[in-house]
Design a protein around this motif. Structure first.
Motif, mmCIF file in Angstrom:
data_model
loop_
_atom_site.group_PDB
_atom_site.id
_atom_site.type_symbol
_atom_site.label_atom_id
_atom_site.label_comp_id
_atom_site.label_asym_id
_atom_site.label_seq_id
_atom_site.Cartn_x
_atom_site.Cartn_y
_atom_site.Cartn_z
ATOM 1 N N THR A 87 1.325 -4.858 -8.947
ATOM 2 C CA THR A 87 0.039 -4.247 -8.631
ATOM 3 C C THR A 87 -0.635 -3.744 -9.898
ATOM 4 O O THR A 87 0.018 -3.454 -10.896
ATOM 5 C CB THR A 87 0.239 -3.059 -7.670
ATOM 6 N N LEU A 88 -1.967 -3.644 -9.827
ATOM 7 C CA LEU A 88 -2.738 -3.154 -10.966
ATOM 8 C C LEU A 88 -3.943 -2.387 -10.439
ATOM 9 O O LEU A 88 -4.584 -2.819 -9.476
ATOM 10 C CB LEU A 88 -3.190 -4.322 -11.843
ATOM 11 N N THR A 89 -4.208 -1.234 -11.042
ATOM 12 C CA THR A 89 -5.407 -0.479 -10.687
ATOM 13 C C THR A 89 -6.167 -0.078 -11.941
ATOM 14 O O THR A 89 -5.584 0.086 -13.014
ATOM 15 C CB THR A 89 -5.067 0.796 -9.877
ATOM 16 N N VAL A 90 -7.471 0.071 -11.776
ATOM 17 C CA VAL A 90 -8.367 0.443 -12.869
ATOM 18 C C VAL A 90 -9.154 1.671 -12.443
ATOM 19 O O VAL A 90 -9.614 1.753 -11.302
ATOM 20 C CB VAL A 90 -9.348 -0.712 -13.181
ATOM 21 N N GLY A 91 -9.303 2.615 -13.360
ATOM 22 C CA GLY A 91 -10.093 3.795 -13.049
ATOM 23 C C GLY A 91 -10.915 4.247 -14.232
ATOM 24 O O GLY A 91 -10.628 3.875 -15.377
ATOM 25 N N LYS A 92 -11.924 5.045 -13.954
ATOM 26 C CA LYS A 92 -12.735 5.607 -15.036
ATOM 27 C C LYS A 92 -11.903 6.532 -15.900
ATOM 28 O O LYS A 92 -12.207 6.748 -17.078
ATOM 29 C CB LYS A 92 -13.947 6.339 -14.469
ATOM 30 N N ASP A 93 -10.867 7.120 -15.298
ATOM 31 C CA ASP A 93 -9.936 7.959 -16.038
ATOM 32 C C ASP A 93 -8.561 7.796 -15.401
ATOM 33 O O ASP A 93 -8.395 7.075 -14.400
ATOM 34 C CB ASP A 93 -10.390 9.418 -16.051
ATOM 35 N N VAL A 94 -7.564 8.459 -15.977
ATOM 36 C CA VAL A 94 -6.197 8.305 -15.494
ATOM 37 C C VAL A 94 -6.075 8.772 -14.047
ATOM 38 O O VAL A 94 -5.428 8.116 -13.225
ATOM 39 C CB VAL A 94 -5.228 9.084 -16.398
ATOM 40 N N GLY A 95 -6.700 9.900 -13.723
ATOM 41 C CA GLY A 95 -6.601 10.427 -12.369
ATOM 42 C C GLY A 95 -7.120 9.464 -11.324
ATOM 43 O O GLY A 95 -6.526 9.306 -10.253
ATOM 44 N N GLU A 96 -8.241 8.806 -11.617
ATOM 45 C CA GLU A 96 -8.808 7.864 -10.655
ATOM 46 C C GLU A 96 -7.910 6.645 -10.493
ATOM 47 O O GLU A 96 -7.656 6.186 -9.370
ATOM 48 C CB GLU A 96 -10.203 7.435 -11.094
ATOM 49 N N ALA A 97 -7.412 6.105 -11.604
ATOM 50 C CA ALA A 97 -6.531 4.938 -11.536
ATOM 51 C C ALA A 97 -5.258 5.277 -10.765
ATOM 52 O O ALA A 97 -4.753 4.461 -9.982
ATOM 53 C CB ALA A 97 -6.197 4.440 -12.935
ATOM 54 N N PHE A 98 -4.724 6.475 -10.971
ATOM 55 C CA PHE A 98 -3.514 6.875 -10.254
ATOM 56 C C PHE A 98 -3.794 7.036 -8.767
ATOM 57 O O PHE A 98 -2.964 6.650 -7.926
ATOM 58 C CB PHE A 98 -2.945 8.176 -10.821
ATOM 59 N N THR A 99 -4.944 7.584 -8.424
ATOM 60 C CA THR A 99 -5.288 7.756 -7.014
ATOM 61 C C THR A 99 -5.385 6.412 -6.308
ATOM 62 O O THR A 99 -4.876 6.240 -5.190
ATOM 63 C CB THR A 99 -6.606 8.539 -6.880
ATOM 64 N N TYR A 100 -6.022 5.435 -6.949
ATOM 65 C CA TYR A 100 -6.059 4.086 -6.373
ATOM 66 C C TYR A 100 -4.641 3.556 -6.162
ATOM 67 O O TYR A 100 -4.329 2.958 -5.120
ATOM 68 C CB TYR A 100 -6.827 3.127 -7.288
ATOM 69 N N MET A 101 -3.783 3.757 -7.167
ATOM 70 C CA MET A 101 -2.417 3.238 -7.065
ATOM 71 C C MET A 101 -1.647 3.943 -5.960
ATOM 72 O O MET A 101 -0.879 3.306 -5.227
ATOM 73 C CB MET A 101 -1.682 3.378 -8.394
ATOM 74 N N TYR A 102 -1.843 5.236 -5.821
ATOM 75 C CA TYR A 102 -1.143 5.961 -4.759
ATOM 76 C C TYR A 102 -1.519 5.400 -3.385
ATOM 77 O O TYR A 102 -0.644 5.129 -2.548
ATOM 78 C CB TYR A 102 -1.462 7.456 -4.811
ATOM 79 N N PHE A 103 -2.809 5.242 -3.150
ATOM 80 C CA PHE A 103 -3.248 4.707 -1.861
ATOM 81 C C PHE A 103 -2.725 3.284 -1.657
ATOM 82 O O PHE A 103 -2.287 2.921 -0.556
ATOM 83 C CB PHE A 103 -4.772 4.733 -1.763
ATOM 84 N N LEU A 104 -2.762 2.469 -2.704
ATOM 85 C CA LEU A 104 -2.284 1.093 -2.582
ATOM 86 C C LEU A 104 -0.796 1.057 -2.256
ATOM 87 O O LEU A 104 -0.365 0.325 -1.362
ATOM 88 C CB LEU A 104 -2.561 0.332 -3.884
ATOM 89 N N MET A 105 0.007 1.842 -2.987
ATOM 90 C CA MET A 105 1.446 1.820 -2.750
ATOM 91 C C MET A 105 1.798 2.368 -1.379
ATOM 92 O O MET A 105 2.719 1.883 -0.715
ATOM 93 C CB MET A 105 2.163 2.597 -3.852
ATOM 94 N N LYS A 106 1.083 3.388 -0.916
ATOM 95 C CA LYS A 106 1.318 3.901 0.426
ATOM 96 C C LYS A 106 0.978 2.833 1.477
ATOM 97 O O LYS A 106 1.721 2.642 2.450
ATOM 98 C CB LYS A 106 0.472 5.158 0.668
ATOM 99 N N ALA A 107 -0.130 2.132 1.279
ATOM 100 C CA ALA A 107 -0.513 1.070 2.208
ATOM 101 C C ALA A 107 0.521 -0.052 2.222
ATOM 102 O O ALA A 107 0.852 -0.600 3.281
ATOM 103 C CB ALA A 107 -1.887 0.522 1.833
#
Length: 252
Positions: free
Chosen positions: A177-197
């Motif tokens: 998996t790979l996520t991109v964010g404007k900052d680290v917090g945003e990228a991590f939030t995307y990854m958290y939701f993706l991994m939970k899904a």
């Protein structure tokens, strides 16, 4: 731990140090949630400024060892620019992360994982299915990139970037998996939701028959998903507080 740095460099800007702390925190959180893969996979962040430098982990260290000062600064060609750096970076990590950072000026952070549930869903013919609210919030952000082997070929960068487009979540087929964010917090939030899904999907499919929501629900949630990244404004500070309560030394 023997790393390339043990304390903040006096010449380092406050902005760079802040990004270093956030990225080191992300490494620790990935380990805490069990998404790490020994010393493999990578998280990166752009260093503020015009130089097109970004931070990545020193190759060979576990994610729960990473600190703000141990992160390595490299340029867009993968050359280490930290004075006195003695460690190296993973060439596969450079290939993937440099591609995104070079193509997406707004990409402040890029996270790439090999966590089992994410790899499993990347190998599913239909990718992420709308089996949960979490998945439905992720699906509008998702795109795919076919597996080409271990990412050592710099030519793959063009194809990866083309597949990513302006999406913030990518399933690397049969890989991770790979996520991109404007900052680290945003990228991590995307990854958290993706991994939970992904975790929910793996568990749900193991039970047999599934129930899918109606099209109206899908359309409504897709519209609501536009603000998914904004969740980081609340979630990221809370995660930092969690690390600090645990006594983590990530910010050293």
């Amino acid at each position: 731990m023997a790393t390339n740095a043990t304390a903040r460099n006096e010449q380092m800007s406050d902005a760079e140090w802040a990004v270093r702390k956030d990225l080191a925190a992300a490494y620790r959180l990935v380990a805490l949630y069990g998404w790490d893969d020994l010393v493999f996979t990578h998280l990166s962040a752009r260093v503020p400024g015009p130089e097109h430098h970004f931070l990545i982990n020193p190759y060979g260290f576990l994610f729960d060892e990473i600190t703000a000062s141990s992160l390595i600064k490299v340029d867009e060609n993968g050359e280490i620019v930290d004075p006195g750096a003695t460690n190296r970076v993973n060439p596969a990590g450079f290939t993937i992360h440099s591609a995104v950072h070079m193509a997406r000026e707004e990409a402040g952070a890029v996270l790439h994982l090999h966590a089992a549930d994410g790899v499993a869903v990347s190998a599913h013919a239909d990718g992420l299915l709308p089996l949960s609210q979490t998945a439905m919030l992720c699906i509008p952000h998702i795109t795919f990139h076919e597996y080409e082997g271990v990412a050592l070929d710099l030519d793959e960068r063009e194809r990866l970037v083309a597949d990513l487009g302006d999406h913030d979540i990518m399933l690397l087929r049969n890989h991770g998996t790979l996520t991109v964010g404007k900052d680290v917090g945003e990228a991590f939030t995307y990854m958290y939701f993706l991994m939970k899904a992904c975790q929910i999907q793996v568990r749900t499919l193991a039970m047999g028959e599934t129930h899918l929501p109606g099209q109206h629900a899908l359309d409504t949630t897709a519209d609501q998903a536009k603000s998914l990244g904004k969740g980081s404004k609340l979630a990221w500070p809370a995660l930092i507080r969690k690390l600090e309560r645990m006594g983590s030394d990530y910010a050293t």
